[in-house]
Design a protein around this motif. Structure first.
Motif, PDB file in Angstrom:
ATOM      1  N   GLY A  28     -22.241  36.608  67.869  1.00 57.28           N
ATOM      2  CA  GLY A  28     -23.061  36.086  66.773  1.00 57.28           C
ATOM      3  C   GLY A  28     -24.551  36.320  66.948  1.00 57.28           C
ATOM      4  O   GLY A  28     -25.351  35.897  66.106  1.00 57.28           O
ATOM      5  N   VAL A  71     -25.759  44.462  68.797  1.00 53.40           N
ATOM      6  CA  VAL A  71     -25.285  43.213  68.182  1.00 53.40           C
ATOM      7  C   VAL A  71     -24.095  42.677  68.979  1.00 53.40           C
ATOM      8  O   VAL A  71     -23.304  43.446  69.523  1.00 53.40           O
ATOM      9  CB  VAL A  71     -24.882  43.391  66.693  1.00 53.40           C
ATOM     10  CG1 VAL A  71     -26.080  43.837  65.851  1.00 53.40           C
ATOM     11  CG2 VAL A  71     -23.723  44.355  66.523  1.00 53.40           C
ATOM     12  N   GLU A  73     -20.551  40.275  69.456  1.00 57.09           N
ATOM     13  CA  GLU A  73     -19.254  40.243  68.770  1.00 57.09           C
ATOM     14  C   GLU A  73     -19.334  39.440  67.468  1.00 57.09           C
ATOM     15  O   GLU A  73     -19.972  38.378  67.424  1.00 57.09           O
ATOM     16  CB  GLU A  73     -18.284  39.544  69.720  1.00 57.09           C
ATOM     17  CG  GLU A  73     -16.843  39.913  69.538  1.00 57.09           C
ATOM     18  CD  GLU A  73     -15.998  38.995  70.416  1.00 57.09           C
ATOM     19  OE1 GLU A  73     -16.328  38.865  71.610  1.00 57.09           O
ATOM     20  OE2 GLU A  73     -15.057  38.398  69.866  1.00 57.09           O
ATOM     21  N   GLY A  74     -18.738  39.961  66.437  1.00 55.31           N
ATOM     22  CA  GLY A  74     -18.608  39.205  65.193  1.00 55.31           C
ATOM     23  C   GLY A  74     -19.832  39.239  64.285  1.00 55.31           C
ATOM     24  O   GLY A  74     -19.820  38.646  63.203  1.00 55.31           O
ATOM     25  N   VAL A  75     -20.879  39.921  64.676  1.00 57.67           N
ATOM     26  CA  VAL A  75     -22.084  39.952  63.831  1.00 57.67           C
ATOM     27  C   VAL A  75     -21.818  40.821  62.605  1.00 57.67           C
ATOM     28  O   VAL A  75     -21.301  41.935  62.726  1.00 57.67           O
ATOM     29  CB  VAL A  75     -23.299  40.498  64.634  1.00 57.67           C
ATOM     30  CG1 VAL A  75     -24.462  40.833  63.711  1.00 57.67           C
ATOM     31  CG2 VAL A  75     -23.720  39.480  65.692  1.00 57.67           C
ATOM     32  N   THR A  76     -22.139  40.280  61.435  1.00 61.16           N
ATOM     33  CA  THR A  76     -21.872  41.039  60.211  1.00 61.16           C
ATOM     34  C   THR A  76     -23.143  41.371  59.426  1.00 61.16           C
ATOM     35  O   THR A  76     -23.153  42.299  58.635  1.00 61.16           O
ATOM     36  CB  THR A  76     -20.949  40.234  59.264  1.00 61.16           C
ATOM     37  OG1 THR A  76     -21.583  38.966  59.011  1.00 61.16           O
ATOM     38  CG2 THR A  76     -19.573  40.019  59.884  1.00 61.16           C
ATOM     39  N   ARG A  77     -24.207  40.606  59.641  1.00 58.99           N
ATOM     40  CA  ARG A  77     -25.392  40.770  58.781  1.00 58.99           C
ATOM     41  C   ARG A  77     -26.320  41.893  59.244  1.00 58.99           C
ATOM     42  O   ARG A  77     -27.162  42.351  58.474  1.00 58.99           O
ATOM     43  CB  ARG A  77     -26.169  39.455  58.690  1.00 58.99           C
ATOM     44  CG  ARG A  77     -25.378  38.334  58.019  1.00 58.99           C
ATOM     45  CD  ARG A  77     -26.200  37.070  57.855  1.00 58.99           C
ATOM     46  NE  ARG A  77     -27.355  37.266  57.014  1.00 58.99           N
ATOM     47  CZ  ARG A  77     -28.606  37.052  57.395  1.00 58.99           C
ATOM     48  NH1 ARG A  77     -28.877  36.647  58.623  1.00 58.99           N
ATOM     49  NH2 ARG A  77     -29.602  37.241  56.558  1.00 58.99           N
ATOM     50  N   LYS A  79     -26.856  45.564  61.869  1.00 61.71           N
ATOM     51  CA  LYS A  79     -26.254  46.580  62.755  1.00 61.71           C
ATOM     52  C   LYS A  79     -27.371  47.328  63.472  1.00 61.71           C
ATOM     53  O   LYS A  79     -28.550  47.237  63.059  1.00 61.71           O
ATOM     54  CB  LYS A  79     -25.362  47.526  61.957  1.00 61.71           C
ATOM     55  CG  LYS A  79     -26.072  48.268  60.868  1.00 61.71           C
ATOM     56  CD  LYS A  79     -25.104  49.188  60.145  1.00 61.71           C
ATOM     57  CE  LYS A  79     -25.802  50.169  59.220  1.00 61.71           C
ATOM     58  NZ  LYS A  79     -26.950  49.677  58.450  1.00 61.71           N
ATOM     59  N   ASP A  82     -31.099  48.602  62.231  1.00 60.31           N
ATOM     60  CA  ASP A  82     -31.676  47.845  61.114  1.00 60.31           C
ATOM     61  C   ASP A  82     -33.039  47.265  61.498  1.00 60.31           C
ATOM     62  O   ASP A  82     -33.299  46.979  62.666  1.00 60.31           O
ATOM     63  CB  ASP A  82     -30.780  46.642  60.749  1.00 60.31           C
ATOM     64  CG  ASP A  82     -29.555  47.047  59.949  1.00 60.31           C
ATOM     65  OD1 ASP A  82     -29.460  48.223  59.557  1.00 60.31           O
ATOM     66  OD2 ASP A  82     -28.695  46.163  59.724  1.00 60.31           O
ATOM     67  N   GLU A 140     -27.649  35.511  64.445  1.00 63.16           N
ATOM     68  CA  GLU A 140     -27.811  36.337  63.238  1.00 63.16           C
ATOM     69  C   GLU A 140     -28.226  35.541  61.994  1.00 63.16           C
ATOM     70  O   GLU A 140     -28.942  36.039  61.153  1.00 63.16           O
ATOM     71  CB  GLU A 140     -26.562  37.174  62.955  1.00 63.16           C
ATOM     72  CG  GLU A 140     -25.350  36.405  62.495  1.00 63.16           C
ATOM     73  CD  GLU A 140     -24.302  37.348  61.896  1.00 63.16           C
ATOM     74  OE1 GLU A 140     -24.662  38.372  61.306  1.00 63.16           O
ATOM     75  OE2 GLU A 140     -23.097  37.037  62.019  1.00 63.16           O
ATOM     76  N   GLU A 141     -27.798  34.278  61.914  1.00 59.80           N
ATOM     77  CA  GLU A 141     -28.154  33.471  60.739  1.00 59.80           C
ATOM     78  C   GLU A 141     -29.670  33.274  60.618  1.00 59.80           C
ATOM     79  O   GLU A 141     -30.176  32.950  59.548  1.00 59.80           O
ATOM     80  CB  GLU A 141     -27.514  32.078  60.816  1.00 59.80           C
ATOM     81  CG  GLU A 141     -25.996  32.063  60.763  1.00 59.80           C
ATOM     82  CD  GLU A 141     -25.356  32.155  62.138  1.00 59.80           C
ATOM     83  OE1 GLU A 141     -25.963  32.731  63.067  1.00 59.80           O
ATOM     84  OE2 GLU A 141     -24.221  31.647  62.274  1.00 59.80           O
ATOM     85  N   LYS A 145     -33.582  39.629  56.623  1.00 58.91           N
ATOM     86  CA  LYS A 145     -33.392  41.036  56.253  1.00 58.91           C
ATOM     87  C   LYS A 145     -34.668  41.558  55.595  1.00 58.91           C
ATOM     88  O   LYS A 145     -35.247  40.873  54.736  1.00 58.91           O
ATOM     89  CB  LYS A 145     -32.231  41.157  55.277  1.00 58.91           C
ATOM     90  CG  LYS A 145     -30.888  40.984  55.953  1.00 58.91           C
ATOM     91  CD  LYS A 145     -29.785  41.099  54.910  1.00 58.91           C
ATOM     92  CE  LYS A 145     -28.429  41.122  55.567  1.00 58.91           C
ATOM     93  NZ  LYS A 145     -27.998  42.444  56.007  1.00 58.91           N
TER      94      LYS A 145
END
Ligand code: NDP
Ligand code: ZN
Length: 351
Positions: A28, A71, A73-77, A79, A82, A140-141, A145
């Motif tokens: 995360g 990043v 594990e599990g990070v989606t927002r 890469k 970025d 990540e939260e 962006k």
């Protein structure tokens, strides 16, 4: 990972180079190389222990932007590659009513939110290190962006100076029919002028610095009042609906109270130390509020950066090297700065 940074070992010490470790990104979390970091007046307060809560070493910097290197594990927002922004917070309880309402800045969890530096809140034995460093890791939260096409060097100042003035504007409904006053025009103040105009308000800038007048008018201020000119201050009596007060030191607030229309609100964002001799009668007879506001939540921080990109709003910045930081802090301390925001080009820490 080994990280290079600049920090202070004590309140009366200059910032010096430091090497320290950061944990590699866990699930995360996002690791990034810091490319630019803005210098906020809060960095100076924190280094000098003005708020009596500084943990040393103090490695400031909460107007951060960089390039994602890895990043967890599990990070989606995010890469690798970025651009990522980080403002004043890197964590919060994420469970309390305030976190659910997207105002993590008022987190009611056991330790409050975790500041990007000098955190987490009430935990004495832990310390976070900010953006005056080569690399950072964030959950990540709490990463912001960066809109395509928005120049990364402008991002940092939006994430503290920008959000800190935007959040109260939204809360106190600043818009087309509002006269917004801005007291003290440095990093926060100049963003308040630009964002106030973007929201459609009439903006009155209040500055001690005659030399800033033309710049502030060019920035969009509808009027500029020299706050030390008593006649001009009197002539502006009862003309302002919402006043964002960014002055970083204790000062006489009564002349500003006189500027407020009935039902007006003075929002303190600058001086956290004290106000002496606030005269209540003018507050009472015109139902004027004196309120305060602290940065803004992550959702609103993303919103203000998106608005800056959409409206082509950027902070007025002077680029400096990390090694110049002590001179920059001296300038802020003297309060006679004619540059609105300094931004550190972190390249010098990567060479
Ligand atoms: P800057 O130093 O960039 O600007 C402050 C401005 O206030 C100066 O440009 C000057 O404006 C005026 N000023 C400076 N010294 C004095 C003085 N001795 N007396 C009267 N006016 C003075 O600071 P920032 O904009 O970065 O930050 C402003 C304050 O806001 C700081 O105290 C900072 O800690 C606080 N802050 C609060 C946040 C919050 O969440 N509430 C978040 C971020 C910052 P002019 O020349 O126009 O008079
Ligand atoms: Zn700040």
């Amino acid at each position: 990972m080994k990280v290079f940074g600049f920090g202070a070992q004590d309140a009366d010490k200059e910032l010096t180079p430091l090497v320290f470790d950061r944990k590699d990104p866990r699930a995360g979390e996002v690791a990034f190389k810091v490319t630019y970091c803005g210098v906020c007046h809060s960095d100076l307060h924190q280094v000098r222990n003005d708020w009596k809560n500084t943990k040393y070493p103090c490695i400031p910097g909460h107007e951060v932007v960089g390039e994602v290197t890895e990043v967890g594990e599990g990070v989606t927002r995010f890469k690798k590659g970025d651009t990522i922004g980080v403002g004043c917070m890197v964590n919060s309880c994420m469970e309390c009513e305030k976190c659910h309402d997207n105002v993590e800045n008022y987190c009611q969890g056991p330790i409050g939110f975790t500041g990007t530096y000098n955190g987490p809140g009430k935990k004495e034995d832990q310390n976070t290190y900010g953006g005056y460093s080569s690399h950072m890791v964030v959950r990540e939260e709490f990463g912001i962006k960066v809109p395509k096409g928005y120049d990364p060097k402008y991002v940092g100042p939006v994430l503290c100076a920008g959000i800190t003035v935007y959040s109260p504007m939204k809360h106190w409904n600043v818009g087309k029919n509002t006269t917004l006053g801005v007291a003290g025009v440095g990093g926060l103040g100049h963003m308040a002028i630009k964002l106030g105009k973007a929201l459609g308000a009439k903006v009155v800038a209040l500055t001690r610095s005659e030399g800033k007048k033309d710049k502030l008018l060019n920035m969009g201020a509808d009027e500029v009042i020299i706050s030390e000119n008593k006649d001009d201050m009197k002539a502006a009596a009862q003309s302002i609906d919402v006043l964002i007060n960014t002055i970083p030191v204790p000062h006489d607030i009564n002349p500003y109270v006189n500027l407020m229309k009935p039902d007006g609100s003075i929002v303190i964002v600058g001086n956290l130390i004290n106000f002496e001799n606030v005269v209540p009668a003018p507050l009472v007879v015109n139902r004027i509020s004196i309120a305060g506001s602290l940065i803004g939540g992550i959702k609103e921080t993303q919103e203000v950066l998106d608005i800056c990109a959409e409206h082509d709003i950027s902070p007025d910045i002077k680029m400096v090297k990390m090694q110049q930081i002590n001179d920059v802090l001296d300038t802020l301390e003297k309060g006679n700065d004619s540059d609105f925001r300094h931004v550190i080009d972190m390249q010098s820490l990567h060479d």
